[in-house]
Design a protein around this motif. Structure first.
Motif, PDB file in Angstrom:
ATOM      1  N   TYR A 296      -6.372   0.155  -2.212  1.00 38.34           N
ATOM      2  CA  TYR A 296      -6.561   0.535  -0.810  1.00 38.34           C
ATOM      3  C   TYR A 296      -7.896  -0.035  -0.336  1.00 38.34           C
ATOM      4  O   TYR A 296      -8.950   0.336  -0.850  1.00 38.34           O
ATOM      5  CB  TYR A 296      -6.529   2.050  -0.664  1.00 38.34           C
ATOM      6  CG  TYR A 296      -5.323   2.673  -1.344  1.00 38.34           C
ATOM      7  CD1 TYR A 296      -4.033   2.288  -0.985  1.00 38.34           C
ATOM      8  CD2 TYR A 296      -5.467   3.604  -2.353  1.00 38.34           C
ATOM      9  CE1 TYR A 296      -2.924   2.830  -1.607  1.00 38.34           C
ATOM     10  CE2 TYR A 296      -4.362   4.155  -2.983  1.00 38.34           C
ATOM     11  CZ  TYR A 296      -3.091   3.762  -2.604  1.00 38.34           C
ATOM     12  OH  TYR A 296      -2.008   4.298  -3.234  1.00 38.34           O
ATOM     13  N   PRO A 297      -7.857  -0.945   0.643  1.00 36.02           N
ATOM     14  CA  PRO A 297      -9.065  -1.707   0.968  1.00 36.02           C
ATOM     15  C   PRO A 297     -10.165  -0.863   1.605  1.00 36.02           C
ATOM     16  O   PRO A 297     -11.327  -1.236   1.553  1.00 36.02           O
ATOM     17  CB  PRO A 297      -8.559  -2.761   1.966  1.00 36.02           C
ATOM     18  CG  PRO A 297      -7.305  -2.209   2.522  1.00 36.02           C
ATOM     19  CD  PRO A 297      -6.711  -1.350   1.456  1.00 36.02           C
ATOM     20  N   HIS A 298      -9.796   0.279   2.201  1.00 33.68           N
ATOM     21  CA  HIS A 298     -10.791   1.088   2.906  1.00 33.68           C
ATOM     22  C   HIS A 298     -11.421   2.130   2.003  1.00 33.68           C
ATOM     23  O   HIS A 298     -12.283   2.872   2.436  1.00 33.68           O
ATOM     24  CB  HIS A 298     -10.133   1.765   4.104  1.00 33.68           C
ATOM     25  CG  HIS A 298      -8.935   2.590   3.723  1.00 33.68           C
ATOM     26  ND1 HIS A 298      -7.742   2.003   3.342  1.00 33.68           N
ATOM     27  CD2 HIS A 298      -8.748   3.913   3.627  1.00 33.68           C
ATOM     28  CE1 HIS A 298      -6.870   2.951   3.047  1.00 33.68           C
ATOM     29  NE2 HIS A 298      -7.458   4.117   3.203  1.00 33.68           N
ATOM     30  N   MET A 299     -10.972   2.191   0.749  1.00 37.88           N
ATOM     31  CA  MET A 299     -11.533   3.193  -0.160  1.00 37.88           C
ATOM     32  C   MET A 299     -12.394   2.504  -1.209  1.00 37.88           C
ATOM     33  O   MET A 299     -12.128   1.366  -1.591  1.00 37.88           O
ATOM     34  CB  MET A 299     -10.413   3.934  -0.879  1.00 37.88           C
ATOM     35  CG  MET A 299      -9.472   4.708   0.022  1.00 37.88           C
ATOM     36  SD  MET A 299      -8.343   5.676  -1.001  1.00 37.88           S
ATOM     37  CE  MET A 299      -7.054   6.025   0.148  1.00 37.88           C
TER      38      MET A 299
ATOM     39  N   PHE B 273      -7.497   8.884  -5.843  1.00 39.19           N
ATOM     40  CA  PHE B 273      -6.370   9.128  -4.940  1.00 39.19           C
ATOM     41  C   PHE B 273      -5.156   9.778  -5.627  1.00 39.19           C
ATOM     42  O   PHE B 273      -4.662  10.809  -5.151  1.00 39.19           O
ATOM     43  CB  PHE B 273      -5.984   7.829  -4.228  1.00 39.19           C
ATOM     44  CG  PHE B 273      -4.962   8.003  -3.144  1.00 39.19           C
ATOM     45  CD1 PHE B 273      -5.287   8.679  -1.979  1.00 39.19           C
ATOM     46  CD2 PHE B 273      -3.684   7.497  -3.280  1.00 39.19           C
ATOM     47  CE1 PHE B 273      -4.350   8.844  -0.979  1.00 39.19           C
ATOM     48  CE2 PHE B 273      -2.743   7.661  -2.280  1.00 39.19           C
ATOM     49  CZ  PHE B 273      -3.076   8.327  -1.129  1.00 39.19           C
TER      50      PHE B 273
ATOM     51  N   TYR C  43       0.834  -1.198   0.000  1.00 39.31           N
ATOM     52  CA  TYR C  43       0.000   0.000   0.000  1.00 39.31           C
ATOM     53  C   TYR C  43       0.872   1.253   0.000  1.00 39.31           C
ATOM     54  O   TYR C  43       0.543   2.256  -0.620  1.00 39.31           O
ATOM     55  CB  TYR C  43      -0.926   0.016   1.218  1.00 39.31           C
ATOM     56  CG  TYR C  43      -1.901  -1.130   1.226  1.00 39.31           C
ATOM     57  CD1 TYR C  43      -2.617  -1.454   0.077  1.00 39.31           C
ATOM     58  CD2 TYR C  43      -2.093  -1.895   2.364  1.00 39.31           C
ATOM     59  CE1 TYR C  43      -3.508  -2.515   0.076  1.00 39.31           C
ATOM     60  CE2 TYR C  43      -2.976  -2.958   2.366  1.00 39.31           C
ATOM     61  CZ  TYR C  43      -3.674  -3.266   1.223  1.00 39.31           C
ATOM     62  OH  TYR C  43      -4.548  -4.319   1.219  1.00 39.31           O
TER      63      TYR C  43
ATOM     64  N   PRO D 179      -6.502   5.113   8.408  1.00 41.11           N
ATOM     65  CA  PRO D 179      -7.659   4.233   8.164  1.00 41.11           C
ATOM     66  C   PRO D 179      -7.348   2.745   8.338  1.00 41.11           C
ATOM     67  O   PRO D 179      -8.157   2.009   8.888  1.00 41.11           O
ATOM     68  CB  PRO D 179      -8.036   4.523   6.706  1.00 41.11           C
ATOM     69  CG  PRO D 179      -7.425   5.826   6.389  1.00 41.11           C
ATOM     70  CD  PRO D 179      -6.220   5.960   7.241  1.00 41.11           C
ATOM     71  N   LEU D 180      -6.160   2.341   7.890  1.00 43.29           N
ATOM     72  CA  LEU D 180      -5.839   0.921   8.011  1.00 43.29           C
ATOM     73  C   LEU D 180      -5.560   0.530   9.456  1.00 43.29           C
ATOM     74  O   LEU D 180      -5.667  -0.628   9.836  1.00 43.29           O
ATOM     75  CB  LEU D 180      -4.643   0.558   7.119  1.00 43.29           C
ATOM     76  CG  LEU D 180      -4.932   0.601   5.616  1.00 43.29           C
ATOM     77  CD1 LEU D 180      -3.681   0.297   4.812  1.00 43.29           C
ATOM     78  CD2 LEU D 180      -6.032  -0.381   5.244  1.00 43.29           C
TER      79      LEU D 180
ATOM     80  N   ALA E 287      -2.808  -4.221  -4.887  1.00 47.29           N
ATOM     81  CA  ALA E 287      -2.590  -3.222  -3.832  1.00 47.29           C
ATOM     82  C   ALA E 287      -3.628  -2.115  -3.864  1.00 47.29           C
ATOM     83  O   ALA E 287      -3.300  -0.947  -3.679  1.00 47.29           O
ATOM     84  CB  ALA E 287      -1.169  -2.634  -3.918  1.00 47.29           C
TER      85      ALA E 287
ATOM     86  N   ARG F  28      -4.401   9.258   4.894  1.00 43.44           N
ATOM     87  CA  ARG F  28      -5.317   8.517   4.028  1.00 43.44           C
ATOM     88  C   ARG F  28      -5.060   7.013   3.989  1.00 43.44           C
ATOM     89  O   ARG F  28      -5.929   6.242   3.614  1.00 43.44           O
ATOM     90  CB  ARG F  28      -5.236   9.075   2.602  1.00 43.44           C
ATOM     91  CG  ARG F  28      -5.722  10.513   2.460  1.00 43.44           C
ATOM     92  CD  ARG F  28      -7.218  10.629   2.697  1.00 43.44           C
ATOM     93  NE  ARG F  28      -7.993   9.725   1.857  1.00 43.44           N
ATOM     94  CZ  ARG F  28      -8.356   9.998   0.610  1.00 43.44           C
ATOM     95  NH1 ARG F  28      -8.061  11.151   0.084  1.00 43.44           N
ATOM     96  NH2 ARG F  28      -9.045   9.127  -0.089  1.00 43.44           N
ATOM     97  N   ILE F  29      -3.847   6.595   4.338  1.00 41.54           N
ATOM     98  CA  ILE F  29      -3.543   5.153   4.272  1.00 41.54           C
ATOM     99  C   ILE F  29      -3.339   4.582   5.675  1.00 41.54           C
ATOM    100  O   ILE F  29      -4.050   3.674   6.098  1.00 41.54           O
ATOM    101  CB  ILE F  29      -2.268   4.882   3.435  1.00 41.54           C
ATOM    102  CG1 ILE F  29      -2.312   5.618   2.092  1.00 41.54           C
ATOM    103  CG2 ILE F  29      -2.041   3.383   3.270  1.00 41.54           C
ATOM    104  CD1 ILE F  29      -3.218   5.039   1.068  1.00 41.54           C
TER     105      ILE F  29
END
Lengths: 306, 390
Positions: free
Chosen positions: B91-94, B102, A192, A213-214, B89, A209-210
């Motif tokens: 982004y799992p939350h988006m 992004f 990521y 949240p993760l 890859a 943003r990464i």
């Protein structure tokens, strides 16, 4: 038949934990609801003058220290929790970015030390650091030409004493948060971050943003448990100010709700004191319940469970 | 955007102080606007090369140019590349929309314009109707497209794909590779992709480079590389079923396998390895290359004959990296390179058999004796020692 035998075995295995919980957790909770309903309950003689619904709560509210305790507890909770969560997050992101394992391990140990050290002992060390005359802090400030500040000694202002207490509590609670965050960060797939770099994201944006949240399940867990912990603040005050609960000359200025409970228990020979302690505990219980509920509601919207 | 790799070298340092050269002096020019395949077995340095083009890995030596510009010192965020990772890859939350947006947000593109662009690119790759889903709610193929959309939306100078099809099932793989071909044609972006699957590389690339142990083996158009392999490695690596190898020799201008004469050569007398593509055999009336058929596999339009022959050279098969279930990250390429150096085993097929694909009309049965002549352009003769073409 077999089903029933299994049930018996299950209860048997559960028994040790259940018995302990029953004696030390369930019965006291139940009993505090009973105590709160008794009027002028005398612990030593086991007598009381009938029942009351709100009398004991009114006694708590009328306690001269109640307002102060409420204010202090709220200040400690709503300052130290967000501040320590944010600082812990930044420190763990920084730790996680250290490429050399040995150095990372060293700092992990350093940051975890407060967790395995006694809070009273650390409190005393902090009190000495903030001493007006001999303290490290004033010496350090003196290097910049700042006059010694009266943090916690005789005649210290409420603000100074509270700031010192907040610094101490924040620092003390960092350790556990850092460890939890770090383990969470290490579980995030490195791809990521590679993807985000290729997508030209700045460091701040990657964090916002990464990473956040993760990491949100961990942040949520830490926030909820820290709120509960902060509402129960007591040891830290004792550690720093002793039983006086304030700087010399200004006793009880740093008191908290849990301190009220213990204070009432101290007077348990006086009729009604036990019930007052129970009432204070139940007030704290209600506050904690409400905030945890609010936290959970927020989490439903903001937390990403991967 | 033409990409030039000049003396590109990557050396990984392992803990025990031994060095592993993952990419060795790579010199290739990737032509502008083309789909370019980096092909090779697991651990040949292809992903390392791709990550060096992306900037996520720094080359030990050598330079990378995008057009005239030397991008070697430029960090990935400033290179203007789109990269599709092997496992996407995303982004799992988006949501899909947020994923595609992004890169645009990072480039500070106006939100309204960004949304329009995101929708356009999503429509192009065929996921325009899935904008509000999260990656976990997408199928493998849709995730793949989303990853491509995210890479394309910022209009990169170069699009890089790492094993883009390896996580898809067989049917989706066929479909997606055509899709990638189409998207590449429509956008005209110079695209480099990595694969260990020669069929995949051959079917969609304009040009391929075959790598082995970090060294370029051959560069060219897929058909040319297949038809005219430079060396034994390339001949073995390309083609399914693989090329048949025989122990042979050149004698007075004749290529011999055992006692059988199979063709002419102008090279001097020497021991050689003769490679014959399975489709290179013709059944004829008269030939000294006479064999007995062991098994017959009939697959519709043609028939594969499996034949025992004492002169068949036993060849190691290539590992299929997919079976290891690995997903390559920048760090893994290092690990993989080190691992391979330790000598992970290549399984040996020790059956002395070869395959010949002939027309089903011959009606060959197991046990029949057939006589073969060999199509000269399907036969390649290599020096026994060096593996180079004779």
């Amino acid at each position: 038949m077999l089903e029933q035998e299994r049930n018996i075995a299950a209860w048997f295995y559960l028994a040790p934990a259940l018995i302990l919980l029953a004696i030390f957790i369930f019965y006291p909770i139940f009993n505090s609801f009973v105590l709160v309903a008794l009027e002028d309950y005398n612990y030593l003689q086991q007598t009381y003058d009938g029942f009351t619904l709100t009398g004991n709560f009114r006694n708590v509210l009328n306690d001269p220290n109640f307002g102060q305790a409420m204010l202090n507890t709220m200040l400690i909770t709503f300052v130290s929790v967000p501040v320590s969560v944010i600082i812990a997050l930044l420190i763990s992101v920084w730790l996680n970015a250290i490429p050399i394992q040995k150095i990372q391990g060293f700092f992990q140990t350093v940051f975890f030390l407060p967790y395995v050290t006694n809070a009273i002992a650390i409190g005393m060390a902090f009190a000495f650091m903030f001493n007006r005359r001999y303290g490290l802090i004033n010496w350090f400030l003196g290097l910049f030409g700042i006059d010694p500040i009266n943090w916690i000694n005789m005649g210290a202002s409420y603000e100074n004493a509270m700031i010192t207490l907040l610094i101490y509590i924040t620092w003390l609670t960092l350790a556990f948060k850092i460890i939890v965050f770090l383990s969470g960060l290490q579980g995030i797939d490195k791809q990521y971050y590679e993807a985000a770099r290729v997508d030209s994201a700045s460091r701040a944006r990657i964090l916002r943003r990464i990473t956040v949240p993760l990491l949100s399940p961990m942040i949520m867990y830490i926030t909820v448990t820290s709120f509960i912990g902060a509402f129960k603040t007591y040891t830290e005050v004792i550690g720093m100010f002793g039983e006086r609960l304030g700087p010399p000359g200004d006793p009880n200025s740093m008191t908290t709700i849990v301190a009220l409970v213990y204070d009432a228990l101290d007077r348990s020979g006086v009729p009604g004191a036990m019930s007052e302690a129970a009432a204070a505990a139940l007030i704290l219980f209600a506050i904690t319940l409400v905030f945890t509920f609010v936290n959970m509601q927020v989490s439903k919207k903001r937390v990403h469970y991967g | 955007m033409e990409i030039t790799l000049q003396n590109l070298t990557k050396v990984f340092q392992s803990k025990k102080e031994d060095e592993v050269v993952a990419v060795d002096n790579l010199d290739i020019v990737i032509p502008s606007g083309k789909l370019y395949g980096l092909l090779g077995p697991s651990g040949c340095g292809k992903s390392t090369t791709l990550f060096m083009i992306s900037g996520l890995l720094k080359p030990t030596e050598g330079k990378i140019y995008f057009g005239e510009e030397d991008v070697t010192p430029v960090p990935p965020e400033d290179r203007g590349i789109g990269l599709v990772f092997q496992n996407y890859a995303l982004y799992p939350h988006m949501t899909v929309k947020q994923n595609i947006m992004f890169p645009l947000e990072n480039l500070k593109i106006d939100k309204k314009e960004g949304l329009k662009k995101a929708q356009e690119i999503a429509d192009l790759v065929g996921i325009g109707h899935l904008m509000d889903r999260k990656p976990a709610q997408l199928s493998g193929g849709q995730q793949q497209r989303c990853a491509i959309a995210r890479a394309l939306v910022k209009e990169p100078r170069v699009l890089l794909l790492d094993e883009p099809l390896s996580n898809l099932d067989a049917r989706l793989r066929l479909q997606t590779r055509e899709e990638i071909r189409r998207i590449q044609r429509e956008t005209g972006i110079t695209t480099v992709f990595v694969t260990h699957d020669q069929e995949e590389a051959m079917s969609i690339s304009d040009e391929i480079v075959v790598l082995d142990e970090g060294v370029t083996q051959q560069v060219g158009q897929p058909q040319d590389v297949y038809d005219k392999p430079n060396n034994l490695f390339v001949a073995k690596f390309l083609g399914t079923p693989p090329i048949n190898l025989f122990d042979g020799r050149i004698e007075n201008g004749k290529i011999m396998i055992g006692d059988a004469y199979i063709g002419k050569s102008e090279a001097e007398d020497q021991e050689v390895t003769v490679g014959i593509r399975p489709e290179g055999f013709k059944i004829v009336e008269r030939s000294s290359f006479q064999v007995e058929v062991e098994f017959v596999e009939t697959i519709g339009r043609d028939t594969t004959l499996i034949i025992n022959h004492p002169n068949v050279e036993v060849q190691g098969s290539f590992e299929d990296p997919e079976e290891e279930g690995d997903v390559t990250t920048v760090e893994d390429t290092e690990f993989e390179a080190l691992n391979l150096e330790m000598g992970s085993g290549k399984s040996i097929q020790d059956q002395k058999t070869f395959r010949a694909i002939v027309d089903a009309d011959y009606g060959v049965q197991p046990g029949d004796t057939v006589k073969f002549s060999v199509k000269p352009h399907k036969m390649h003769v290599f020096n026994k020692e060096t593996g180079e073409l004779v």
